[in-house]
Scaffold this motif. Sequence first.
Motif, PDB file in Angstrom:
ATOM      1  N   VAL A  90       0.842  -1.201   0.000  1.00 37.80           N
ATOM      2  CA  VAL A  90       0.000   0.000   0.000  1.00 37.80           C
ATOM      3  C   VAL A  90       0.875   1.247   0.000  1.00 37.80           C
ATOM      4  CG1 VAL A  90      -1.666   1.327   1.342  1.00 37.80           C
ATOM      5  CG2 VAL A  90      -1.948  -1.149   1.101  1.00 37.80           C
ATOM      6  N   ARG A  91       1.908   1.238   0.849  1.00 36.79           N
ATOM      7  CA  ARG A  91       2.793   2.396   0.923  1.00 36.79           C
ATOM      8  C   ARG A  91       3.514   2.608  -0.402  1.00 36.79           C
ATOM      9  NH1 ARG A  91       5.906   0.606   4.605  1.00 36.79           N
ATOM     10  NH2 ARG A  91       4.397   0.995   6.242  1.00 36.79           N
ATOM     11  N   GLU A  92       3.982   1.511  -1.004  1.00 30.29           N
ATOM     12  CA  GLU A  92       4.677   1.619  -2.282  1.00 30.29           C
ATOM     13  C   GLU A  92       3.743   2.124  -3.370  1.00 30.29           C
ATOM     14  OE1 GLU A  92       7.754   1.163  -5.178  1.00 30.29           O
ATOM     15  OE2 GLU A  92       7.793   1.210  -2.982  1.00 30.29           O
ATOM     16  N   ALA A  93       2.479   1.650  -3.346  1.00 26.15           N
ATOM     17  CA  ALA A  93       1.524   2.094  -4.356  1.00 26.15           C
ATOM     18  C   ALA A  93       1.245   3.586  -4.229  1.00 26.15           C
ATOM     19  CB  ALA A  93       0.229   1.300  -4.235  1.00 26.15           C
ATOM     20  N   VAL A  94       1.149   4.058  -2.987  1.00 24.40           N
ATOM     21  CA  VAL A  94       0.855   5.477  -2.772  1.00 24.40           C
ATOM     22  C   VAL A  94       2.051   6.340  -3.146  1.00 24.40           C
ATOM     23  CG1 VAL A  94       0.328   7.209  -1.021  1.00 24.40           C
ATOM     24  CG2 VAL A  94      -0.874   5.013  -1.008  1.00 24.40           C
ATOM     25  N   THR A  95       3.235   5.990  -2.624  1.00 26.75           N
ATOM     26  CA  THR A  95       4.404   6.837  -2.875  1.00 26.75           C
ATOM     27  C   THR A  95       4.949   6.629  -4.281  1.00 26.75           C
ATOM     28  OG1 THR A  95       5.911   5.153  -1.965  1.00 26.75           O
ATOM     29  CG2 THR A  95       5.033   6.811  -0.444  1.00 26.75           C
ATOM     30  N   GLY A  96       4.699   5.467  -4.867  1.00 25.39           N
ATOM     31  CA  GLY A  96       5.221   5.195  -6.205  1.00 25.39           C
ATOM     32  C   GLY A  96       4.317   5.669  -7.325  1.00 25.39           C
ATOM     33  N   ARG A  97       3.068   6.047  -6.982  1.00 20.81           N
ATOM     34  CA  ARG A  97       2.155   6.528  -8.014  1.00 20.81           C
ATOM     35  C   ARG A  97       2.637   7.879  -8.514  1.00 20.81           C
ATOM     36  NH1 ARG A  97      -0.816  10.049  -9.490  1.00 20.81           N
ATOM     37  NH2 ARG A  97      -0.416  11.277  -7.613  1.00 20.81           N
TER      38      ARG A  97
ATOM     39  N   VAL B 259     -11.075   9.384  -5.707  1.00 21.52           N
ATOM     40  CA  VAL B 259     -10.180   9.447  -6.868  1.00 21.52           C
ATOM     41  C   VAL B 259      -8.785   8.963  -6.486  1.00 21.52           C
ATOM     42  CG1 VAL B 259      -9.093  10.972  -8.550  1.00 21.52           C
ATOM     43  CG2 VAL B 259     -11.518  11.236  -8.024  1.00 21.52           C
ATOM     44  N   GLN B 260      -8.321   9.302  -5.275  1.00 27.39           N
ATOM     45  CA  GLN B 260      -7.018   8.786  -4.836  1.00 27.39           C
ATOM     46  C   GLN B 260      -7.033   7.262  -4.801  1.00 27.39           C
ATOM     47  OE1 GLN B 260      -4.144   9.864  -4.515  1.00 27.39           O
ATOM     48  NE2 GLN B 260      -3.008   8.943  -2.830  1.00 27.39           N
ATOM     49  N   ASN B 261      -8.097   6.663  -4.276  1.00 22.99           N
ATOM     50  CA  ASN B 261      -8.213   5.198  -4.305  1.00 22.99           C
ATOM     51  C   ASN B 261      -8.136   4.676  -5.734  1.00 22.99           C
ATOM     52  OD1 ASN B 261      -8.556   5.228  -1.567  1.00 22.99           O
ATOM     53  ND2 ASN B 261     -10.630   4.390  -1.565  1.00 22.99           N
ATOM     54  N   LEU B 262      -8.823   5.372  -6.640  1.00 25.83           N
ATOM     55  CA  LEU B 262      -8.833   4.963  -8.047  1.00 25.83           C
ATOM     56  C   LEU B 262      -7.423   4.995  -8.631  1.00 25.83           C
ATOM     57  CD1 LEU B 262     -10.911   4.510 -10.584  1.00 25.83           C
ATOM     58  CD2 LEU B 262     -10.228   6.853 -11.119  1.00 25.83           C
ATOM     59  N   LEU B 263      -6.708   6.097  -8.408  1.00 27.48           N
ATOM     60  CA  LEU B 263      -5.374   6.272  -8.986  1.00 27.48           C
ATOM     61  C   LEU B 263      -4.392   5.243  -8.431  1.00 27.48           C
ATOM     62  CD1 LEU B 263      -5.032  10.181  -8.870  1.00 27.48           C
ATOM     63  CD2 LEU B 263      -5.886   8.761 -10.741  1.00 27.48           C
ATOM     64  N   VAL B 264      -4.446   5.020  -7.119  1.00 28.64           N
ATOM     65  CA  VAL B 264      -3.520   4.071  -6.504  1.00 28.64           C
ATOM     66  C   VAL B 264      -3.791   2.648  -6.999  1.00 28.64           C
ATOM     67  CG1 VAL B 264      -2.891   2.994  -4.304  1.00 28.64           C
ATOM     68  CG2 VAL B 264      -3.051   5.475  -4.477  1.00 28.64           C
ATOM     69  N   THR B 265      -5.057   2.292  -7.103  1.00 22.10           N
ATOM     70  CA  THR B 265      -5.382   0.942  -7.560  1.00 22.10           C
ATOM     71  C   THR B 265      -4.988   0.740  -9.017  1.00 22.10           C
ATOM     72  OG1 THR B 265      -7.263   0.951  -6.026  1.00 22.10           O
ATOM     73  CG2 THR B 265      -7.205  -0.790  -7.682  1.00 22.10           C
ATOM     74  N   LEU B 266      -5.204   1.739  -9.851  1.00 25.27           N
ATOM     75  CA  LEU B 266      -4.771   1.643 -11.250  1.00 25.27           C
ATOM     76  C   LEU B 266      -3.258   1.509 -11.341  1.00 25.27           C
ATOM     77  CD1 LEU B 266      -7.133   4.247 -12.940  1.00 25.27           C
ATOM     78  CD2 LEU B 266      -7.182   1.769 -13.243  1.00 25.27           C
ATOM     79  N   SER B 267      -2.539   2.203 -10.474  1.00 22.53           N
ATOM     80  CA  SER B 267      -1.083   2.061 -10.445  1.00 22.53           C
ATOM     81  C   SER B 267      -0.693   0.634 -10.102  1.00 22.53           C
ATOM     82  CB  SER B 267      -0.487   3.040  -9.423  1.00 22.53           C
ATOM     83  OG  SER B 267       0.909   2.886  -9.333  1.00 22.53           O
ATOM     84  N   GLY B 268      -1.412   0.036  -9.150  1.00 25.51           N
ATOM     85  CA  GLY B 268      -1.157  -1.358  -8.806  1.00 25.51           C
ATOM     86  C   GLY B 268      -1.457  -2.314  -9.933  1.00 25.51           C
ATOM     87  N   GLU B 269      -2.313  -1.912 -10.860  1.00 25.20           N
ATOM     88  CA  GLU B 269      -2.626  -2.728 -12.039  1.00 25.20           C
ATOM     89  C   GLU B 269      -1.599  -2.520 -13.151  1.00 25.20           C
ATOM     90  OE1 GLU B 269      -5.076  -4.874 -12.586  1.00 25.20           O
ATOM     91  OE2 GLU B 269      -6.581  -4.505 -11.023  1.00 25.20           O
ATOM     92  N   GLY B 270      -0.595  -1.682 -12.892  1.00 27.56           N
ATOM     93  CA  GLY B 270       0.423  -1.415 -13.902  1.00 27.56           C
ATOM     94  C   GLY B 270       0.047  -0.331 -14.889  1.00 27.56           C
TER      95      GLY B 270
END
Length: 453
Positions: free
Chosen positions: A257-264, A386-397
């Motif tokens: 979760v932390r990587e998804a947030v900071t890496g987005r 929207v933040q949830n959306l962006l982070v989850t899309l980042s996790g999808e590559g």
Amino acid sequence: MTTPTNFSVVAFPGVPEIAPGDDLGQVLASALARFARETDGQDGPAGLDGDWLADGDILLVTSKIVSKAEGRIVHADDREAAIDAETVRVVARRGRTRIVENRQGLVMAAAGVDASNTPSGTVLLLPEDPDASARALRKRLGELTGRRVAVVITDTFGRPWRNGLTDVAIGAAGIEVLDDHRGRLDAHGNELAMTVTATADELAAAADLVKGKASGRPVAVVRGLGHLVTEDDGPGVRPMIRTAAEDMFRLGTSEAVREAVTGRRTVRRFTAEPVDGAAVRRAVAAAVTAPAPHHTTPWRFVLVERQETRTALLDAMLAAWNRDLRELDGRGPERIATRVRRGDVLRDAPYLVVPCLVTTGAHDYPDPRRAAAEREMFVVAMGAAVQNLLVTLSGEGLGTAWVSSTMFCRDTVREALRLPADWDPMGAVAVGHPAAPAPERLPRDADAFVEVR
């Protein structure tokens, strides 16, 4: 390749306490020869049939004695500090327990730093290069015996999704560590497409059954699998270690979760590869778990998947921007063109999401100040979604860019997308596969954004 019907695994006693600088090959050869003489004539698990080392034998050697011979003993009252020194990346942390990637590229608990079977006040580190250690030991045994053997250095690992520990290979020489079955046929004539057997790990686990953890038998010999032994040393265990790109479980839950947030990162250039609509819907499912006022669900997400719809929307928005920038802001053509180009990311993206705010659950306050605060509560909820959306899309590559443009021509957007009058477009999210890796983000110190009272 013919599968053998039987083989033997023998752990032999008589290996003395190893000290830094010991000739490990000589020590093991002497102990194995003595054991073979003592058990001469016994069959199967009791002995080695009088032949103390044969061509095709595989030696499974516990990493602890290799580390001791190589002087990897560290005086460290604080084991945690030793783990820190051996850690390249923390994969997961629960209290004091850490799963980390160590200097050898292995993902394991505590970086392989071990405080057992070593004097008090010291810890054992893994061999600096377990593959090199295996090659050196194999070479030395060959010099002493003239035999062509394989060497596998083992250590104890936990495993995701499974309780209990098992030994695995961390270094190898003279053996194919993986057996690739892909392209072969099974007993029913079906072609195998995924099966790659971790042969070295299977051998390590089998040897651990006879070596044990506290039996004083740190080495086992496998006999009867000579077809696995190669002429050259081979690549070692490196083929067994997944690269970061292949590892679907590279992080623990909180770390992911932390990587998804900071890496987005905001992505403005995309490839032409289509976006999987199912991935976007999974992201929307995560988005709508955001907190919202009064137990409402004030979010709607318009998925602009069809090219003709996207083009019509963006053309209508472009006309509105040009008109408003000219009539309302009094800007000249060059400044208008510069401002409009900021919306090119939406036109270049293969997929758009238009988040909309619906405030039907808002309380009706006659006081304008309270009414304004009520709407702000809903806008904050929209940002969380929207933040949830962006982070989850980042996790999808997928890469994303949240652009505010629809907020400057809401009526135009509602008309182009045929939306209800109470749907309030809150920008647009460009979605696609990034055309290039995002640059590294400089770390931000939380203290710069914190005031403590």
